[in-house]
Design a protein around this motif. Structure first.
Motif, PDB file in Angstrom:
ATOM      1  N   MET A   1      -9.553  -5.906 -77.258  1.00 19.53           N
ATOM      2  CA  MET A   1      -9.706  -4.458 -77.397  1.00 19.53           C
ATOM      3  C   MET A   1     -11.033  -3.961 -76.829  1.00 19.53           C
ATOM      4  N   ARG A   2     -11.791  -4.839 -76.182  1.00 20.38           N
ATOM      5  CA  ARG A   2     -13.107  -4.421 -75.688  1.00 20.38           C
ATOM      6  C   ARG A   2     -13.009  -3.433 -74.534  1.00 20.38           C
ATOM      7  N   TYR A   3     -11.874  -3.415 -73.849  1.00 24.00           N
ATOM      8  CA  TYR A   3     -11.736  -2.552 -72.671  1.00 24.00           C
ATOM      9  C   TYR A   3     -10.872  -1.323 -72.949  1.00 24.00           C
ATOM     10  N   PHE A   4     -10.484  -1.146 -74.196  1.00 26.97           N
ATOM     11  CA  PHE A   4      -9.632  -0.004 -74.523  1.00 26.97           C
ATOM     12  C   PHE A   4     -10.365   1.307 -74.220  1.00 26.97           C
ATOM     13  N   PRO A   5      -9.713   2.271 -73.562  1.00 25.42           N
ATOM     14  CA  PRO A   5     -10.380   3.533 -73.182  1.00 25.42           C
ATOM     15  C   PRO A   5     -10.497   4.487 -74.362  1.00 25.42           C
ATOM     16  N   TYR A   6     -11.383   4.150 -75.278  1.00 26.50           N
ATOM     17  CA  TYR A   6     -11.549   4.972 -76.484  1.00 26.50           C
ATOM     18  C   TYR A   6     -11.883   6.421 -76.126  1.00 26.50           C
ATOM     19  N   ALA A   7     -12.766   6.624 -75.159  1.00 28.54           N
ATOM     20  CA  ALA A   7     -13.183   7.981 -74.803  1.00 28.54           C
ATOM     21  C   ALA A   7     -12.000   8.788 -74.288  1.00 28.54           C
ATOM     22  N   THR A   8     -11.157   8.164 -73.474  1.00 28.79           N
ATOM     23  CA  THR A   8      -9.977   8.856 -72.948  1.00 28.79           C
ATOM     24  C   THR A   8      -9.010   9.213 -74.066  1.00 28.79           C
ATOM     25  N   TRP A   9      -8.756   8.252 -74.948  1.00 27.68           N
ATOM     26  CA  TRP A   9      -7.841   8.506 -76.076  1.00 27.68           C
ATOM     27  C   TRP A   9      -8.382   9.630 -76.953  1.00 27.68           C
TER      28      TRP A   9
END
Length: 528
Positions: free
Chosen positions: A144-152
């Motif tokens: 999950m280190r590369y999950f686009p949190y900012a985009t979500w």
């Protein structure tokens, strides 16, 4: 030209790559019966020269066809067409399905930890060694280190800012039409699934969809499952009081000869990447399965396509549903592995006869997924973020996949390595007669957690057969009015409880490159 039964004209301006054009041409020639069993194809070098393309292009096309079971690569002899008994004739027969529509359920169009975190048993060290575990080769965890949190977060914020009262209403029972339409297009483009949005049901995880199927298929329908299998699905079927037949596997997947010896009306399979064995079912075996389903009314196949996005050689294998012309396949998929476990959004594609049944007996059920979550996911896919994220994760997982396979080369004297090229785990089968318990304990003593295949084998010797071990205080047999809730085909050659060599499962999805290197060093110390 006898040596060259291929007369393809490549289109350099096509949207398809050259290797895809070669692959699709040969595949269709085989499916149509124009390339026959054991017919030899030209060498990759010869075909590359003939078509004026690179050798790599032809190798990729041949490699994909071998992966899907259309071709066999014979050492020092070349590539030959695989045996696919009655494939062409059966394809025609299955178009004339019996009852219900045969369209989108089949061939023609008509109007953190993932969900696989139910590790059966442990197959691990004792509690005293738990604190010393520094590397966990879990086959269920993802990175999950590369999950686009900012985009979500941005998509969620924009949706809530523009939200109106409809956003907070109950919504459609099958899920929002916009998301179902998006999923329909995605499945057709990436997996070859033939469906319409009306056939898709969105639910909060595969467990819910399997429970919903119990209402659609009816009570106490005999079910067959591969052995070893996905334990969580096994438990769901058992909790529904389904009689479950355990069918052995070979290198091509579930054995249809043994399936025929059961009274199953439904078979649950994972043809693209079986969990946990990693077997990819070739086209010949898939057609055998579809033939079994078409032989009697009311037979269905449940295709669990849980991690089809992650394949490291060639493109993803087509779904079983893509070859179904009789409306016999129920297709189930999830976003838990491809995006994040917390998304909890899965989908099910029902063939038209079962869709009509769903509407009559389950149409009043409300959707189990928030409309806000559905809208966020829909925007995430439609705006191209999902595709970009998938491409990034394929690259990350491919690097880990290559690292762990290279690191395991030094283990080959003691183990047979298998299950690579797809998914997020590999298998090590012991060559020296050691037990899984011995190997897992030795690994735990060095601070490494690995998982044994026996935990996924159901039946007398399996890890989830006994009542309280599998279900806690709930014992499904007390609620079943059928006998032999779980059984194996009691016929010669189809016993799933026979002794198997120790096999360890090493997952690498959530580990960093350094953790994989360190873990392999510790395993080498423990086992070699």
């Amino acid at each position: 030209m006898k040596e060259l039964p291929i007369h393809i004209e490549l289109d350099s301006e096509s949207r398809q790559t050259l290797y895809e054009q070669i692959y699709e041409y040969i595949r269709e020639e085989i499916r149509a019966g124009r390339l026959m069993k054991d017919e030899k194809l030209p060498s990759a070098r010869f075909l590359a020269d003939y078509l004026q393309v690179s050798r790599t292009t032809v190798d990729m096309a041949y490699g994909q066809l071998v992966s899907e079971g259309y071709l066999e690569a014979r050492s020092r002899k070349g590539y030959f067409v695989s045996a696919m008994e009655d494939l062409y004739a059966m394809d025609q027969v299955m178009r004339r399905t019996d009852d219900g529509k045969s369209g989108a359920g089949g061939g023609q169009m008509q109007p953190g930890k993932t969900s696989r975190d139910a590790m059966p048993g442990t197959g691990q060290a004792s509690q005293s060694a738990e604190a010393r575990i520094c590397c966990d080769f879990s086959p269920n965890a993802i990175d999950m280190r590369y999950f686009p949190y900012a985009t979500w977060k941005k998509i969620t914020k924009n949706i809530l800012v523009d939200a109106n009262s409809k956003m907070f209403s109950l919504g459609e029972p099958q899920g929002d039409l916009s998301l179902r339409t998006t999923i329909c297009r995605y499945l057709h483009g990436s997996r070859g699934v033939n469906c319409e949005p009306e056939q898709i049901i969105i639910g909060a995880g595969n467990d819910y969809l399997l429970l919903l199927l119990e209402k659609i298929l009816g009570r106490h329908v005999p079910v067959a499952m591969e052995n070893p299998t996905y334990v969580r699905a096994y438990k769901v079927f058992r909790s529904c009081a389904y009689p479950v037949s355990l069918v052995p596997m070979d290198e091509n997947g579930i054995r249809v000869d043994c399936l025929r010896k059961t009274d199953a009306r439904v078979a649950y399979v994972m043809p693209s990447h079986q969990y946990p064995t990693g077997v990819s079912m070739p086209i010949g075996r898939r057609m055998e399965l579809l033939k079994w389903a078409a032989e009697e009314p009311g037979r269905y196949l449940i295709e669990d396509d849980y991690d089809s996005e992650f394949r490291y050689k060639g493109k993803p294998l087509p779904s079983l549903q893509a070859s179904d012309n009789g409306g016999r396949v129920v297709y189930i998929g999830t976003f838990s592995k491809a995006i994040a476990p917390a998304i909890r959004i899965s989908y099910m594609v029902l063939p038209y006869p079962l869709l009509e049944r769903y509407r009559s007996v389950c149409g009043f059920y409300a959707s189990t997924v928030s409309r806000i979550d559905q809208t966020v996911l829909n925007e995430f896919i439609q705006d191209g973020y999902f595709e970009r994220y998938l491409n990034k994760m394929r690259k990350q997982y491919r690097e880990k996949h290559d690292l762990i396979l290279n690191g395991l080369k030094s283990f080959e004297k003691g183990f047979r390595i298998s299950g690579g090229n797809a998914g997020l785990h590999v298998l090590l089968t012991d060559r020296l007669g050691r037990s899984e318990e011995m190997l897992t304990l030795a690994a735990a003593a060095e601070g490494v957690r690995v998982y044994g295949m026996e935990d996924f084998r159901m039946g007398e010797s399996g890890g989830a057969e006994s009542g309280k071990e599998a279900f806690g205080d709930f014992e499904p047999e007390k609620f079943a009015d059928v006998e032999n809730v779980a059984k194996a085909p009691e016929t010669e050659g189809c016993d799933t409880s026979e002794q198997n060599p120790a096999t360890l499962i090493l997952g690498y999805g959530a580990l960093t490159m350094d953790e994989i290197r360190d873990g392999l060093i510790l395993l080498k110390k423990a086992w070699l």
